[in-house]
Scaffold this motif. Sequence first.
Motif, PDB file in Angstrom:
ATOM      1  N   ILE A  87       0.835  -1.202   0.000  1.00 40.72           N
ATOM      2  CA  ILE A  87       0.000   0.000   0.000  1.00 40.72           C
ATOM      3  C   ILE A  87       0.870   1.253   0.000  1.00 40.72           C
ATOM      4  N   SER A  88       1.945   1.230   0.786  1.00 39.89           N
ATOM      5  CA  SER A  88       2.871   2.370   0.805  1.00 39.89           C
ATOM      6  C   SER A  88       3.514   2.566  -0.565  1.00 39.89           C
ATOM      7  N   MET A  89       3.862   1.473  -1.237  1.00 40.52           N
ATOM      8  CA  MET A  89       4.455   1.574  -2.572  1.00 40.52           C
ATOM      9  C   MET A  89       3.460   2.161  -3.573  1.00 40.52           C
ATOM     10  N   VAL A  90       2.187   1.766  -3.443  1.00 45.02           N
ATOM     11  CA  VAL A  90       1.161   2.346  -4.321  1.00 45.02           C
ATOM     12  C   VAL A  90       1.093   3.853  -4.106  1.00 45.02           C
ATOM     13  N   ARG A  91       1.204   4.289  -2.850  1.00 38.60           N
ATOM     14  CA  ARG A  91       1.174   5.728  -2.560  1.00 38.60           C
ATOM     15  C   ARG A  91       2.379   6.436  -3.189  1.00 38.60           C
ATOM     16  N   VAL A  92       3.522   5.786  -3.187  1.00 39.81           N
ATOM     17  CA  VAL A  92       4.694   6.363  -3.862  1.00 39.81           C
ATOM     18  C   VAL A  92       4.417   6.504  -5.357  1.00 39.81           C
ATOM     19  N   LEU A  93       3.815   5.468  -5.956  1.00 37.63           N
ATOM     20  CA  LEU A  93       3.531   5.492  -7.390  1.00 37.63           C
ATOM     21  C   LEU A  93       2.475   6.528  -7.756  1.00 37.63           C
ATOM     22  N   LEU A  94       1.625   6.882  -6.802  1.00 35.22           N
ATOM     23  CA  LEU A  94       0.596   7.883  -7.069  1.00 35.22           C
ATOM     24  C   LEU A  94       1.161   9.302  -7.160  1.00 35.22           C
ATOM     25  N   VAL A  95       2.375   9.500  -6.648  1.00 35.06           N
ATOM     26  CA  VAL A  95       2.949  10.850  -6.614  1.00 35.06           C
ATOM     27  C   VAL A  95       3.064  11.433  -8.021  1.00 35.06           C
TER      28      VAL A  95
END
Length: 198
Positions: free
Chosen positions: A16-24
Amino acid sequence: MPLASQSPWRHLPNAISMVRVLLVAPICWLLWQQRWSFALLLVAVAGASDGLDGFLARHYGWQSRLGGILDAVADKLLLIACFVILAWRQQAPAWLASTVCGRDLVIALGALGWRVWIGPIEPRPSLLSKACTLAQIIYLLAVLLALAHGSALRSTVLAWLVAALCVASGVHYVLYWSRRAWQLRHANAITPPRGGLE
């Protein structure tokens, strides 16, 4: 070995944290293109994911040092990028973006210094730091909500609250970790404390 560490879902908070990084990246593009409604949606998703990964990690015992680092990096990348672009587009005060970036720069330099001179550090934010992050997310959502409806955020109260929390948590970070470093130095026992990155 604890059952939590054997669960096939134990890496879900990290994912989930990685998805948030990718959303940047898409959020930055949407902000630059002034597509406020879509940016609002993605920032809301990112903000919700910030709470979700933390809840899952604590509730099921899926916490890890990597997860703490990913969560902190994801938050800082997202918030700094959003504040800088909104300030560049004159939709947020430049002084507020500078305050947000300045706080995170102090924290990053402090963490780097600790890692170089003392040892590994386990990211575990304080309540004050969590309040600061939450206030920043709420501010961004409020700004984008106003822009999506064709207006600008008029209230400066929220901006000053964000700034105050940034300064307070930044000062707390410096004082807490400076005191820990002084204690370890004078105790001649350089071992990382059970604390965390603000």
